[in-house]
Write an enzyme that holds these catalytic residues in place. Structure first.
Site, short mmCIF file in Angstrom:
data_model
loop_
_atom_site.label_atom_id
_atom_site.label_comp_id
_atom_site.label_asym_id
_atom_site.label_seq_id
_atom_site.Cartn_x
_atom_site.Cartn_y
_atom_site.Cartn_z
N CYS A 343 -22.64 -23.17 -37.62
CA CYS A 343 -23.19 -22.48 -36.46
C CYS A 343 -24.41 -23.24 -35.91
O CYS A 343 -24.26 -24.32 -35.36
CB CYS A 343 -23.51 -21.04 -36.78
SG CYS A 343 -23.67 -19.99 -35.32
N HIS A 458 -18.66 -18.90 -39.54
CA HIS A 458 -19.37 -18.33 -40.68
C HIS A 458 -18.36 -17.86 -41.72
O HIS A 458 -17.30 -17.34 -41.37
CB HIS A 458 -20.22 -17.13 -40.25
CG HIS A 458 -21.41 -17.47 -39.42
ND1 HIS A 458 -22.50 -18.15 -39.93
CD2 HIS A 458 -21.68 -17.24 -38.11
CE1 HIS A 458 -23.40 -18.30 -38.97
NE2 HIS A 458 -22.92 -17.76 -37.86
#
Length: 518
Positions: A343, A458
């Site tokens: 991310c 994630h």
């Protein structure tokens, strides 16, 4: 502030603490699982959570990771109603405010205080709706109910307990010391109506012979007129995701004992680190030592560096350069070291990260310099650029790791849009969604994995087979033989059962049921 009392008749119990990190989240999860084991339909609830560890529900809404774990304890899908208000700090004085799973605005503290009455109306609606579907509710407070500077606009502790008609167990962490003074002091700072809501105390994280506590328990009960519901032992290696970074940061710079063939994987602790639980699964692997570092001096010569998520990617990039870590990471990469970004960490691997509208960026420099600092130079390890936008991607994902063909699952939480620079001919797909959209890039793969790669996904390392493939690739790069098959299973459900068994033994559950009226 609206003081209307809920019309819900659902029995409810709230866990509050004498401080942050007293263990409220874990004990809430434990009680959720215990009540579930006893045949009740139970749901967790936290009116307002301040955390950078978040999770995406099946409906694409964002809640605190702790409430997602508590939902798992109840064997429920995470639901935005379980955590209707989430605050994600981007600086010491400001946060992104997320209501019912969607970002509302970035607010400074005083702005949010003004907004709280609106937020509490959403909280009440969410609670009533969720409570109507279950036999019992287990609520969690935040920080301490005795923060007298916050009580006037409280929406998560006593005011929420009053609204839900919940009785309170006040949790104190005995491991940090001063717990009896904290319990008595907290009660002294409560108003009469607040004291009436407190059913009793729970001591958490005790090491030793519990009978040695008897004089202190008797004195505290005599002073406060509140009984103890139990003493919970210190639980090592729970195997559950941490709610916030308090415990996580205690491990910074610590070198764990290594077995001869252990890999040294380093996670960089960014100032605004988010979703650091993405690396939790490495902690159960027998041939991995996971270290957390926040300075160039701590980096050493690891086998892999992981850059985690961030709530302030431009600001954390600035810190990486200023701290000297960026220079060390680049030298490590140039020497052939494996660097992975997730991310915000993925964004940092690119050439630039721009935030023209200050969606995330809150500079460590003066406010007047924010505009000129809105574009930060990345590490330049991938030919990518990222621009932050108003729209926030919140989605659960099933995809494929392109080099190995392995299926991966997880979730996305990000504002940025990342694009190739130029032809991007040197960039290779790392991870793609089922629909074919690319959510990860890497350099040319010299083996089963790219040497430099990153993804928006994630939870990518939660999959046992994928994580083992990644670890085995690192082993082979180091000249070690791969280990056959999955070595460790990363599932929190068995951990929740173990937690529930321990807490059930420690608490007077007959008293808990009496308080609940069940």
């Amino acid at each position: 502030m609206n003081n209307t009392v809920t019309t819900s008749t659902t029995p409810s119990l709230m866990l509050q603490g004498t401080s942050s990190n007293a263990g409220k989240s874990v004990l809430t999860a434990a009680l959720c699982r215990i009540l579930l084991q006893d045949g009740l339909s139970v749901a967790p609830f936290k009116a307002q959570n301040m955390a950078l560890n978040s999770f995406v529900t099946p409906n694409g809404e964002e809640i605190g990771r702790a409430q997602a774990v508590q939902a798992t304890a109840c064997r429920l899908e995470p639901d935005v109603r379980m955590n209707p208000v989430l605050l994600k700090p981007s600086s010491d004085t400001g946060s992104q405010v997320i209501v019912l799973g969607k970002p509302v605005a970035n607010m400074r503290v005083r702005e949010y205080v003004t907004y709280k009455s609106t937020a509490f109306a959403h909280v009440q609606t969410a609670y009533d709706s969720l409570a109507a579907e279950h036999d019992v509710m287990v609520l969690e407070g935040a920080g301490s109910p005795a923060e007298i500077n916050l009580k006037a606009h409280d929406i998560v502790n006593m005011r929420m307990a009053q609204y839900a008609k919940a009785k309170i167990l006040l949790v104190g962490d005995i491991d940090r010391g001063g717990v009896f003074a904290s319990l008595v002091g907290t009660m002294e700072l409560l108003d009469a109506w607040e004291k009436d809501l407190v059913a009793g105390f729970v001591l958490n994280r005790f090491r030793g012979d519990v009978t040695l506590l008897d004089p202190a328990l008797e004195f505290t009960t005599g002073r406060t007129e509140k009984p103890f519901f139990g003493v919970v032992p210190y639980l090592m290696q729970l195997g559950l995701p941490e709610e916030d970074s308090v415990t996580f940061k205690e491990s910074i710079g610590r070198q764990l004992p290594l077995r001869d063939d252990a890999l040294d994987i380093v996670l960089v602790d960014l100032p605004h680190i988010a979703n650091f639980t993405d690396v939790d699964a490495f902690g159960i692997e027998p041939d991995v030592s996971l270290r957390v570092v926040n300075s160039a001096a701590q980096l050493g010569t690891p086998d892999c560096i992981i850059l985690p998520g961030s709530k302030n990617t431009p600001g954390d990039l600035q810190w990486l350069h200023e701290s000297g870590l960026a220079k060390e990471i680049l030298a490590f990469a140039e020497a052939g070291g494996v660097v992975t970004g997730i991310c915000g960490g993925f964004q940092m691997l690119g050439e630039t990260v721009s935030d023209p509208s200050s969606i995330e960026y809150v500079s460590q420099v003066a406010a007047k310099d924010i505009q000129s600092s809105a574009t930060q130079q990345g590490l330049g390890l991938l030919a990518l650029r990222t621009v932050m936008g108003e729209d926030k991607v919140l989605t659960r994902v099933t995809g494929t790791h392109v080099p190995t063909g392995q299926a991966v699952t997880g979730y996305e939480i990000h504002h940025g849009v990342t694009e190739l620079i130029g032809s991007g001919s040197e960039m290779h797909q790392a991870i793609v969604r089922e629909d074919g959209s690319i959510i990860g890039y890497g350099t040319a793969a010299s083996s089963a994995f790219h040497t430099i790669w990153g993804t928006y996904l994630h939870g990518v390392f939660d999959d046992d087979a994928f994580r083992r493939a990644f670890i085995n690739d690192l082993r082979m790069r180091k000249g070690l033989l791969p280990l056959d098959g999955v070595q460790a299973s990363f599932s929190i459900d068995p951990a929740l059962d173990r937690l529930a068994d321990t807490v059930r033994d420690a608490l007077a559950m007959d008293k808990v049921y009496e308080v609940l009226g069940l």
